[in-house]
Design a protein around this motif. Structure first.
Motif, PDB file in Angstrom:
ATOM      1  N   ALA A   1      53.725  34.937  45.387  1.00 20.05           N
ATOM      2  CA  ALA A   1      53.274  36.135  44.815  1.00 20.05           C
ATOM      3  C   ALA A   1      52.192  35.776  43.733  1.00 20.05           C
ATOM      4  N   ASN A   2      52.103  34.687  43.210  1.00 24.71           N
ATOM      5  CA  ASN A   2      51.014  34.330  42.301  1.00 24.71           C
ATOM      6  C   ASN A   2      49.827  33.869  42.876  1.00 24.71           C
ATOM      7  N   LEU A   3      49.441  34.193  44.144  1.00 24.84           N
ATOM      8  CA  LEU A   3      48.225  33.776  44.844  1.00 24.84           C
ATOM      9  C   LEU A   3      46.999  34.184  43.985  1.00 24.84           C
ATOM     10  N   THR A   4      46.033  33.287  43.855  1.00 26.94           N
ATOM     11  CA  THR A   4      44.808  33.469  43.102  1.00 26.94           C
ATOM     12  C   THR A   4      43.904  34.080  43.735  1.00 26.94           C
ATOM     13  N   LEU A   5      43.232  35.346  43.775  1.00 26.32           N
ATOM     14  CA  LEU A   5      42.232  36.018  44.455  1.00 26.32           C
ATOM     15  C   LEU A   5      40.901  35.698  43.513  1.00 26.32           C
ATOM     16  N   PRO A   6      39.668  35.685  44.393  1.00 24.84           N
ATOM     17  CA  PRO A   6      38.508  35.375  43.817  1.00 24.84           C
ATOM     18  C   PRO A   6      37.952  36.439  42.874  1.00 24.84           C
ATOM     19  N   SER A   7      38.624  37.727  42.885  1.00 22.28           N
ATOM     20  CA  SER A   7      38.025  38.841  42.140  1.00 22.28           C
ATOM     21  C   SER A   7      39.304  39.642  41.679  1.00 22.28           C
ATOM     22  N   GLN A   8      39.176  40.570  40.701  1.00 19.29           N
ATOM     23  CA  GLN A   8      40.114  41.343  40.098  1.00 19.29           C
ATOM     24  C   GLN A   8      40.205  42.630  40.812  1.00 19.29           C
ATOM     25  N   ASN A   9      41.348  43.520  41.352  1.00 21.67           N
ATOM     26  CA  ASN A   9      41.347  44.623  41.787  1.00 21.67           C
ATOM     27  C   ASN A   9      40.569  44.735  42.894  1.00 21.67           C
ATOM     28  N   PRO A  10      40.401  44.086  43.980  1.00 26.16           N
ATOM     29  CA  PRO A  10      39.590  44.251  45.069  1.00 26.16           C
ATOM     30  C   PRO A  10      40.333  45.599  45.994  1.00 26.16           C
ATOM     31  N   VAL A  11      39.443  45.979  46.722  1.00 27.97           N
ATOM     32  CA  VAL A  11      39.840  47.031  47.745  1.00 27.97           C
ATOM     33  C   VAL A  11      40.138  46.686  49.144  1.00 27.97           C
ATOM     34  N   VAL A  12      39.833  45.524  49.474  1.00 23.81           N
ATOM     35  CA  VAL A  12      39.966  44.806  50.745  1.00 23.81           C
ATOM     36  C   VAL A  12      40.152  43.252  50.521  1.00 23.81           C
ATOM     37  N   ILE A  13      41.269  42.725  51.085  1.00 20.45           N
ATOM     38  CA  ILE A  13      41.424  41.175  50.949  1.00 20.45           C
ATOM     39  C   ILE A  13      41.704  40.740  52.298  1.00 20.45           C
ATOM     40  N   ALA A  14      41.004  39.810  52.782  1.00 24.31           N
ATOM     41  CA  ALA A  14      41.327  38.982  54.015  1.00 24.31           C
ATOM     42  C   ALA A  14      41.245  37.493  53.875  1.00 24.31           C
ATOM     43  N   TYR A  15      42.260  37.002  54.784  1.00 31.13           N
ATOM     44  CA  TYR A  15      42.482  35.521  54.702  1.00 31.13           C
ATOM     45  C   TYR A  15      42.303  34.999  56.017  1.00 31.13           C
TER      46      TYR A  15
ATOM     47  N   ASP B   1      37.842  25.389  56.791  1.00 27.19           N
ATOM     48  CA  ASP B   1      38.964  24.997  56.965  1.00 27.19           C
ATOM     49  C   ASP B   1      39.937  26.253  56.729  1.00 27.19           C
ATOM     50  N   SER B   2      39.358  27.204  55.731  1.00 26.19           N
ATOM     51  CA  SER B   2      40.242  28.215  55.240  1.00 26.19           C
ATOM     52  C   SER B   2      39.068  29.332  54.608  1.00 26.19           C
ATOM     53  N   ILE B   3      39.014  30.335  54.806  1.00 27.76           N
ATOM     54  CA  ILE B   3      38.230  31.345  53.913  1.00 27.76           C
ATOM     55  C   ILE B   3      39.058  32.584  53.474  1.00 27.76           C
ATOM     56  N   LEU B   4      38.826  32.755  52.291  1.00 30.20           N
ATOM     57  CA  LEU B   4      39.545  33.927  51.489  1.00 30.20           C
ATOM     58  C   LEU B   4      38.530  34.717  51.045  1.00 30.20           C
ATOM     59  N   MET B   5      38.523  36.150  51.214  1.00 32.92           N
ATOM     60  CA  MET B   5      37.523  37.017  50.954  1.00 32.92           C
ATOM     61  C   MET B   5      38.175  38.317  50.366  1.00 32.92           C
ATOM     62  N   THR B   6      37.363  38.930  49.272  1.00 34.04           N
ATOM     63  CA  THR B   6      37.534  40.118  48.858  1.00 34.04           C
ATOM     64  C   THR B   6      36.587  41.019  48.753  1.00 34.04           C
ATOM     65  N   LEU B   7      36.567  42.163  48.722  1.00 38.20           N
ATOM     66  CA  LEU B   7      35.680  43.200  48.657  1.00 38.20           C
ATOM     67  C   LEU B   7      35.869  44.449  47.612  1.00 38.20           C
ATOM     68  N   GLY B   8      34.834  44.751  46.688  1.00 39.29           N
ATOM     69  CA  GLY B   8      35.355  45.825  45.762  1.00 39.29           C
ATOM     70  C   GLY B   8      33.952  46.551  45.440  1.00 39.29           C
ATOM     71  N   GLU B   9      34.038  47.350  44.439  1.00 42.86           N
ATOM     72  CA  GLU B   9      32.792  47.704  43.708  1.00 42.86           C
ATOM     73  C   GLU B   9      32.871  47.642  42.281  1.00 42.86           C
ATOM     74  N   ASN B  10      31.826  47.187  41.787  1.00 48.48           N
ATOM     75  CA  ASN B  10      31.606  47.088  40.422  1.00 48.48           C
ATOM     76  C   ASN B  10      30.506  47.379  39.740  1.00 48.48           C
ATOM     77  N   GLN B  11      30.412  48.489  38.722  1.00 47.46           N
ATOM     78  CA  GLN B  11      29.154  48.945  38.278  1.00 47.46           C
ATOM     79  C   GLN B  11      28.293  49.548  39.257  1.00 47.46           C
ATOM     80  N   ASN B  12      28.577  50.029  40.276  1.00 50.26           N
ATOM     81  CA  ASN B  12      27.904  50.945  41.363  1.00 50.26           C
ATOM     82  C   ASN B  12      27.421  49.782  42.370  1.00 50.26           C
ATOM     83  N   ARG B  13      27.917  48.559  42.490  1.00 47.68           N
ATOM     84  CA  ARG B  13      27.674  47.737  43.096  1.00 47.68           C
ATOM     85  C   ARG B  13      28.774  47.173  44.110  1.00 47.68           C
ATOM     86  N   LEU B  14      28.560  47.111  45.528  1.00 48.63           N
ATOM     87  CA  LEU B  14      29.252  46.457  46.527  1.00 48.63           C
ATOM     88  C   LEU B  14      29.492  45.111  46.058  1.00 48.63           C
ATOM     89  N   VAL B  15      30.469  44.632  46.140  1.00 47.94           N
ATOM     90  CA  VAL B  15      30.830  42.999  45.733  1.00 47.94           C
ATOM     91  C   VAL B  15      31.684  42.282  46.644  1.00 47.94           C
TER      92      VAL B  15
END
Length: 286
Positions: A168-182, A203-217
């Protein structure tokens, strides 16, 4: 009813929702995709994309609502796709404002319908366009759908806490993303073609997608087999952006910003662009 409109559900990967709860995904999963529809609606890009889906797939969305009694883009509150790494071993978990009784009544009318049980859960089985499908409810508001009965049982056991899920304590590369892929690349069947050549270096890829200050991140964590490979991956990704900007004026005008770094065998990178520019590009590609 002769055919169940299941493929429509599986063809709407952006229509996913809810806070990410990794403990609901089996530890056996070698890849997963999760999204937050509530958060997605609040973003400029997400709202635009969902409106486009509603316009482009209006008939299908209306058919699903007429058949199952819920709106695919409004009533779903959580969905996660995951798989074992083999091409045909995939499941999707959907939660939301379902009418469970109506949902099960519709499924019961499908071809070659059978009903079995797994613990306290009912497992529905039917044929859809030559493929055997399975579905089971966890409570009244969460349903799991898969072609693989054993994968469905595993998902039900994880939700019931009879079997372990991801920490449950998995660390994500960003806070409050709207899409998470691993993706655990080493454990996934990937076609050996030129297009997957770069991906197979990780070996592995963890990716998040969100929006911050009107930029897609987009934020990414890539693990590799060596520090040298991690640095190569970073340079290649940075080079791909630069090459694209040199080759195409449209890409140059997107104002893509990126920042990468490495630490041992791990590479992290953040890429962003103005949401308005992303929407303009999507409109051109439509």
């Amino acid at each position: 009813m002769k055919k169940l409109i299941l493929l429509t559900l599986l063809a709407a990967p952006l229509a996913v929702a809810g806070a990410f709860q990794p403990q609901n995904i089996p530890i056996e999963a070698q890849w997963y995709l999760h999204g937050d529809l509530t958060g997605l609606r609040k973003t400029n890009a997400g709202g635009f994309i969902l409106n486009q889906i509603r316009q482009d797939e209006a008939d299908k969305i209306a058919d699903i609502k007429a058949l199952f009694g819920f709106d695919l883009l409004e009533d779903l509150t959580d969905a996660t796709l995951f798989g074992t790494g083999k091409a045909d071993e995939i499941a999707i978990t959907l939660s939301g404002s379902f009418n469970r009784a109506r949902f099960e009544k519709v499924i019961a009318q499908a071809d070659a319908y059978k009903l079995t049980t797994h613990g306290a859960a009912s497992i529905h089985q039917w044929e859809d366009k030559g493929n055997t499908q399975h579905a089971g409810f966890h409570g009244d508001n969460t349903v799991i759908i898969s072609q693989q009965k054993e994968l469905l049982k595993l998902a039900l056991d994880v939700l019931a806490r009879r079997k372990p899920g991801i920490k449950a304590n998995l660390t994500l590369p960003s806070q409050n993303p709207v899409v998470i892929a691993y993706a655990n690349i080493r454990k996934i069947e990937i076609p050996l073609d030129e297009g997957s050549r770069l991906v197979r270096k990780a070996d592995s890829i963890l990716m998040t997608l969100g929006e911050n200050q009107n930029r897609l991140v987009a934020d990414m964590i890539v693990t590799t087999d060596s520090s040298r490979m991690a640095k190569r991956m970073m340079h290649v990704l940075e080079g791909l952006v630069s090459l694209g900007e040199l080759a195409d004026e449209t890409i140059q005008m997107l104002d893509i910003q990126h920042n990468g770094q490495t630490s041992g065998k791990t590479m992290t990178m953040t890429m962003s662009l103005p949401a308005a520019n992303a929407l303009a590009l999507i409109s051109k590609l439509k």
